[in-house]
Write a protein that holds these residues in place. Sequence first.
Motif, PDB file in Angstrom:
ATOM      1  N   VAL A  17      11.381  12.870   1.651  1.00  0.00           N
ATOM      2  CA  VAL A  17      10.181  13.194   2.424  1.00  0.00           C
ATOM      3  C   VAL A  17       9.008  13.546   1.524  1.00  0.00           C
ATOM      4  CG1 VAL A  17       9.199  14.763   4.144  1.00  0.00           C
ATOM      5  CG2 VAL A  17      11.571  13.966   4.378  1.00  0.00           C
ATOM      6  N   TRP A  18       9.233  14.392   0.537  1.00  0.00           N
ATOM      7  CA  TRP A  18       8.131  14.952  -0.262  1.00  0.00           C
ATOM      8  C   TRP A  18       8.074  14.428  -1.700  1.00  0.00           C
ATOM      9  CZ3 TRP A  18      10.940  19.211   2.401  1.00  0.00           C
ATOM     10  CH2 TRP A  18      10.335  19.525   3.627  1.00  0.00           C
ATOM     11  N   GLY A  19       8.872  13.425  -2.019  1.00  0.00           N
ATOM     12  CA  GLY A  19       8.931  12.937  -3.395  1.00  0.00           C
ATOM     13  C   GLY A  19       7.663  12.289  -3.911  1.00  0.00           C
ATOM     14  N   GLN A  20       6.738  11.938  -3.009  1.00  0.00           N
ATOM     15  CA  GLN A  20       5.471  11.343  -3.454  1.00  0.00           C
ATOM     16  C   GLN A  20       4.454  12.395  -3.895  1.00  0.00           C
ATOM     17  OE1 GLN A  20       5.616   7.974  -3.638  1.00  0.00           O
ATOM     18  NE2 GLN A  20       7.667   8.369  -2.815  1.00  0.00           N
ATOM     19  N   ALA A  21       4.799  13.660  -3.720  1.00  0.00           N
ATOM     20  CA  ALA A  21       3.851  14.735  -4.014  1.00  0.00           C
ATOM     21  C   ALA A  21       3.347  14.736  -5.462  1.00  0.00           C
ATOM     22  CB  ALA A  21       4.464  16.096  -3.661  1.00  0.00           C
ATOM     23  N   PRO A  22       4.228  14.603  -6.485  1.00  0.00           N
ATOM     24  CA  PRO A  22       3.697  14.601  -7.859  1.00  0.00           C
ATOM     25  C   PRO A  22       2.695  13.484  -8.110  1.00  0.00           C
ATOM     26  CG  PRO A  22       6.087  14.906  -7.862  1.00  0.00           C
ATOM     27  CD  PRO A  22       5.703  14.547  -6.469  1.00  0.00           C
ATOM     28  N   TYR A  23       2.883  12.337  -7.481  1.00  0.00           N
ATOM     29  CA  TYR A  23       1.958  11.219  -7.662  1.00  0.00           C
ATOM     30  C   TYR A  23       0.618  11.515  -6.995  1.00  0.00           C
ATOM     31  CZ  TYR A  23       6.325   9.102  -8.995  1.00  0.00           C
ATOM     32  OH  TYR A  23       7.516   8.860  -9.617  1.00  0.00           O
TER      33      TYR A  23
ATOM     34  N   VAL B 116      -0.551  14.548  -6.536  1.00  0.00           N
ATOM     35  CA  VAL B 116      -1.173  15.593  -7.348  1.00  0.00           C
ATOM     36  C   VAL B 116      -1.939  14.980  -8.516  1.00  0.00           C
ATOM     37  CG1 VAL B 116      -0.688  17.465  -8.972  1.00  0.00           C
ATOM     38  CG2 VAL B 116       0.440  17.442  -6.743  1.00  0.00           C
ATOM     39  N   VAL B 117      -1.279  14.064  -9.220  1.00  0.00           N
ATOM     40  CA  VAL B 117      -1.877  13.460 -10.414  1.00  0.00           C
ATOM     41  C   VAL B 117      -2.970  12.464 -10.048  1.00  0.00           C
ATOM     42  CG1 VAL B 117      -1.401  11.948 -12.376  1.00  0.00           C
ATOM     43  CG2 VAL B 117       0.170  13.812 -11.820  1.00  0.00           C
ATOM     44  N   ASP B 118      -2.723  11.651  -9.018  1.00  0.00           N
ATOM     45  CA  ASP B 118      -3.647  10.570  -8.680  1.00  0.00           C
ATOM     46  C   ASP B 118      -4.828  11.039  -7.844  1.00  0.00           C
ATOM     47  OD1 ASP B 118      -4.508   7.855  -8.574  1.00  0.00           O
ATOM     48  OD2 ASP B 118      -3.593   7.644  -6.589  1.00  0.00           O
ATOM     49  N   LYS B 119      -4.583  11.947  -6.899  1.00  0.00           N
ATOM     50  CA  LYS B 119      -5.627  12.366  -5.964  1.00  0.00           C
ATOM     51  C   LYS B 119      -6.134  13.777  -6.216  1.00  0.00           C
ATOM     52  CE  LYS B 119      -5.296   8.522  -3.611  1.00  0.00           C
ATOM     53  NZ  LYS B 119      -6.371   7.508  -3.681  1.00  0.00           N
ATOM     54  N   GLY B 120      -5.492  14.505  -7.136  1.00  0.00           N
ATOM     55  CA  GLY B 120      -5.940  15.858  -7.438  1.00  0.00           C
ATOM     56  C   GLY B 120      -5.624  16.864  -6.347  1.00  0.00           C
ATOM     57  N   LEU B 121      -4.619  16.584  -5.517  1.00  0.00           N
ATOM     58  CA  LEU B 121      -4.254  17.508  -4.444  1.00  0.00           C
ATOM     59  C   LEU B 121      -3.442  18.676  -4.991  1.00  0.00           C
ATOM     60  CD1 LEU B 121      -3.159  14.992  -1.636  1.00  0.00           C
ATOM     61  CD2 LEU B 121      -5.418  16.001  -2.023  1.00  0.00           C
ATOM     62  N   GLY B 122      -3.452  19.794  -4.254  1.00  0.00           N
ATOM     63  CA  GLY B 122      -2.591  20.908  -4.586  1.00  0.00           C
ATOM     64  C   GLY B 122      -1.166  20.619  -4.162  1.00  0.00           C
ATOM     65  N   THR B 123      -0.252  21.498  -4.552  1.00  0.00           N
ATOM     66  CA  THR B 123       1.165  21.258  -4.287  1.00  0.00           C
ATOM     67  C   THR B 123       1.457  21.047  -2.806  1.00  0.00           C
ATOM     68  OG1 THR B 123       1.807  22.582  -6.210  1.00  0.00           O
ATOM     69  CG2 THR B 123       3.491  22.202  -4.529  1.00  0.00           C
ATOM     70  N   PHE B 124       1.021  21.960  -1.951  1.00  0.00           N
ATOM     71  CA  PHE B 124       1.377  21.889  -0.537  1.00  0.00           C
ATOM     72  C   PHE B 124       0.600  20.781   0.177  1.00  0.00           C
ATOM     73  CE2 PHE B 124       2.556  26.278  -1.656  1.00  0.00           C
ATOM     74  CZ  PHE B 124       3.887  26.240  -1.269  1.00  0.00           C
ATOM     75  N   ALA B 125      -0.643  20.570  -0.201  1.00  0.00           N
ATOM     76  CA  ALA B 125      -1.409  19.466   0.385  1.00  0.00           C
ATOM     77  C   ALA B 125      -0.767  18.136   0.029  1.00  0.00           C
ATOM     78  CB  ALA B 125      -2.858  19.509  -0.094  1.00  0.00           C
ATOM     79  N   ALA B 126      -0.301  18.018  -1.213  1.00  0.00           N
ATOM     80  CA  ALA B 126       0.357  16.784  -1.649  1.00  0.00           C
ATOM     81  C   ALA B 126       1.670  16.575  -0.902  1.00  0.00           C
ATOM     82  CB  ALA B 126       0.605  16.816  -3.154  1.00  0.00           C
ATOM     83  N   MET B 127       2.407  17.648  -0.657  1.00  0.00           N
ATOM     84  CA  MET B 127       3.656  17.520   0.085  1.00  0.00           C
ATOM     85  C   MET B 127       3.401  17.093   1.527  1.00  0.00           C
ATOM     86  SD  MET B 127       5.734  20.821  -1.459  1.00  0.00           S
ATOM     87  CE  MET B 127       7.185  20.577  -0.439  1.00  0.00           C
ATOM     88  N   GLY B 128       2.343  17.613   2.125  1.00  0.00           N
ATOM     89  CA  GLY B 128       1.993  17.200   3.478  1.00  0.00           C
ATOM     90  C   GLY B 128       1.611  15.736   3.538  1.00  0.00           C
TER      91      GLY B 128
END
Length: 296
Positions: free
Chosen positions: A195-201, A203-215
Amino acid sequence: TATPAELARAGLTPEVAAMNASYPLPPVPPPPTHGQGGPQYWTPTELVGAAWARTKEHLGLLIGVSLVFGIIAVPLPYAPVVLMMTKVVEPNSVEFHGIQTGQSVLFMILCSYFLAGFTRICVAIAKGQAPSFGMFFSGKGFLGVLGFQFLFTLPGLCTSAINLVGALAEVPALFFVSSLVGLLVLVPIVFAWVVWGQAPYLVVDKGLGTFAAMGESANLTGGQRGNVFLAYLLGGLLLMAGAMACGLGMIVTEPLFYVMQAVLYARLSGQDPNGFSQNGSAYGGYATYPSGPSAG
């Protein structure tokens, strides 16, 4: 027949255009959906082919980065075992579990820093951009990736803490509890990664924070989680195959696995320059690989 200029505008090579000509569609291919943000066509097996094609183009850089990371960070998890085997510390002692917990935290921090850089390289490759070795040390997105890594390694840190308490209180039963906790969280962790494995990408690509990226990761994977799981499973099998080749195969399969994940992210977020829409439009039959969607 498309002219070279038309092919260039479409972002396709003459070879790909010739392959697409076998589909019963107009002779001039449409431009890719790069930058439009919609999900693009992919299957787990096709993803491996796409990732391998791009891994080969940057294999030297990817191997070099992997070796640097291996030299700097990988020895850390083995430190407690080495100290135990050399009888510097006793098994299940307070010192052993203290060192184990400390190295886990240090490894998480180092891994997050270099994972942010490696992710940036892989995303650049997946998006058709030019990666560089300097990206590995840029630290872009480090804090967001660290937050994500902390959440996913929290069960492991908890088991280390239980073991440390068990050693301090001299309660051997707590070692069994920590092992049980480790087993029970395996399935939830796999599901969470799907579900949340795209979060690091993100974070790095879009500059999102941890929880925003997980959402946002949950949004990207929605409706495709079965295929995402199969893609990770296939990537894991590739890693196992590399490890079984005396470990030498991982020199290639490990970079391939990370590029594969980055291509998956690019397809889910509609940023692969060679990807095409999966919305069933008239041009949905074009693909860069023979396993592309049919001209339904």
